[in-house]
Design a protein around this motif. Structure first.
Motif, short mmCIF file in Angstrom:
data_model
loop_
_atom_site.label_atom_id
_atom_site.label_comp_id
_atom_site.label_asym_id
_atom_site.label_seq_id
_atom_site.Cartn_x
_atom_site.Cartn_y
_atom_site.Cartn_z
N GLY A 44 51.10 -15.48 -16.80
CA GLY A 44 51.25 -16.75 -17.51
C GLY A 44 51.88 -17.81 -16.64
N MET A 45 52.89 -17.43 -15.85
CA MET A 45 53.53 -18.37 -14.93
C MET A 45 52.51 -18.86 -13.92
SD MET A 45 54.61 -18.70 -11.53
CE MET A 45 54.68 -17.02 -10.95
N ASN A 46 51.74 -17.95 -13.35
CA ASN A 46 50.76 -18.29 -12.33
C ASN A 46 49.69 -19.24 -12.87
OD1 ASN A 46 50.60 -17.68 -9.55
ND2 ASN A 46 48.74 -16.52 -9.93
N LYS A 47 49.28 -19.02 -14.11
CA LYS A 47 48.28 -19.88 -14.75
C LYS A 47 48.78 -21.33 -14.81
CE LYS A 47 46.09 -20.75 -19.17
NZ LYS A 47 46.17 -20.48 -20.59
N VAL A 48 50.00 -21.52 -15.28
CA VAL A 48 50.57 -22.87 -15.40
C VAL A 48 50.86 -23.45 -14.02
CG1 VAL A 48 52.47 -24.24 -16.33
CG2 VAL A 48 51.47 -22.40 -17.70
N TYR A 49 51.36 -22.64 -13.11
CA TYR A 49 51.65 -23.08 -11.74
C TYR A 49 50.40 -23.71 -11.11
CZ TYR A 49 53.58 -22.63 -6.96
OH TYR A 49 54.05 -22.86 -5.68
N ALA A 50 49.24 -23.09 -11.34
CA ALA A 50 47.98 -23.59 -10.78
C ALA A 50 47.57 -24.93 -11.39
CB ALA A 50 46.87 -22.57 -10.97
N GLY B 18 69.42 -31.08 -21.90
CA GLY B 18 69.82 -29.92 -21.11
C GLY B 18 69.61 -28.61 -21.85
N ASP B 19 69.10 -28.66 -23.08
CA ASP B 19 68.85 -27.44 -23.85
C ASP B 19 67.68 -26.67 -23.26
OD1 ASP B 19 70.86 -28.18 -25.62
OD2 ASP B 19 69.44 -29.10 -27.04
N ILE B 20 67.78 -25.35 -23.26
CA ILE B 20 66.69 -24.50 -22.78
C ILE B 20 65.51 -24.63 -23.73
CG2 ILE B 20 65.98 -22.12 -22.25
CD1 ILE B 20 68.08 -23.35 -20.32
N VAL B 21 64.34 -24.83 -23.16
CA VAL B 21 63.12 -24.92 -23.95
C VAL B 21 62.76 -23.53 -24.43
CG1 VAL B 21 60.65 -25.43 -23.82
CG2 VAL B 21 62.30 -26.95 -22.72
N THR B 22 62.53 -23.40 -25.72
CA THR B 22 62.15 -22.10 -26.26
C THR B 22 60.64 -21.94 -26.15
OG1 THR B 22 61.98 -23.04 -28.49
CG2 THR B 22 64.09 -22.06 -27.87
N GLY B 23 60.21 -20.72 -26.27
CA GLY B 23 58.78 -20.45 -26.21
C GLY B 23 58.45 -19.40 -25.18
N ASP B 24 57.15 -19.18 -25.00
CA ASP B 24 56.70 -18.15 -24.08
C ASP B 24 56.83 -18.64 -22.64
OD1 ASP B 24 54.59 -19.96 -23.70
OD2 ASP B 24 53.09 -18.68 -24.66
N ILE B 25 56.42 -17.80 -21.70
CA ILE B 25 56.56 -18.13 -20.29
C ILE B 25 55.73 -19.34 -19.91
CG2 ILE B 25 54.76 -16.57 -19.45
CD1 ILE B 25 58.14 -17.50 -17.74
N GLU B 26 54.61 -19.55 -20.55
CA GLU B 26 53.81 -20.73 -20.23
C GLU B 26 54.54 -22.02 -20.61
OE1 GLU B 26 49.64 -20.61 -21.26
OE2 GLU B 26 49.50 -18.50 -20.65
N ALA B 27 55.17 -22.04 -21.77
CA ALA B 27 55.94 -23.22 -22.20
C ALA B 27 57.13 -23.45 -21.27
CB ALA B 27 56.42 -23.05 -23.64
N GLN B 28 57.82 -22.37 -20.91
CA GLN B 28 58.97 -22.52 -20.02
C GLN B 28 58.55 -22.92 -18.61
OE1 GLN B 28 62.19 -19.81 -19.97
NE2 GLN B 28 62.64 -20.09 -22.14
N THR B 29 57.47 -22.36 -18.12
CA THR B 29 56.98 -22.73 -16.78
C THR B 29 56.55 -24.18 -16.76
OG1 THR B 29 56.24 -20.46 -16.36
CG2 THR B 29 55.29 -22.19 -14.97
N ARG B 30 55.84 -24.60 -17.78
CA ARG B 30 55.38 -25.99 -17.85
C ARG B 30 56.56 -26.95 -17.81
NH1 ARG B 30 51.79 -25.05 -21.09
NH2 ARG B 30 50.08 -25.08 -19.61
#
Length: 124
Positions: free
Chosen positions: A85-91, A38-50
């Protein structure tokens, strides 16, 4: 009337559910959390979006569907600069025909360090 879906993702301590089903509709909410701790994943938006989208995939599968069953998403970001970055991973996770999506920039999300939250509706 509603059925709570056990997603296998660490449950929230708040009075909420990650996934519920009514008829053939499933409503889901995911964040960038480790599904075990349940810990929040650290990192940039791509890591969090993934991580959030991996959790969404796990949750919709627990309900009997796949990402292809998702018809609508709402994405909440804490920084407008994270959209690309979110959109890139979303795709990477969704193919045509894409679900309907709204993306909203908010001041902050409830968990410290959290940059993204996603709600989704699936028809299964």
């Amino acid at each position: 009337m509603i059925e709570v879906i056990d997603t296998g993702i660490a449950p929230s301590t708040a009075p909420v559910n990650d996934a519920v089903k009514a008829g053939n509709h499933v409503w889901l909410v995911v964040i960038a959390e480790d599904p075990v701790t349940g810990d929040i994943v650290t990192g940039d938006i791509e890591a969090q979006t993934r991580q959030a989208l991996k959790n969404l995939d796990q949750a919709v599968r627990a309900a009997g569907g796949t990402l292809a069953n998702i018809v609508q998403c709402h994405v909440f970001l804490t920084d407008r600069a994270d959209f690309k970055g979110m959109n890139k991973v979303y795709a990477e996770f969704f193919q045509k025909p894409y679900p309907v999506r709204a993306t909203v920039v908010v001041k902050e999300l409830i968990a410290e360090g959290l940059r993204i939250e996603i709600t989704a509706t699936a028809v299964i």
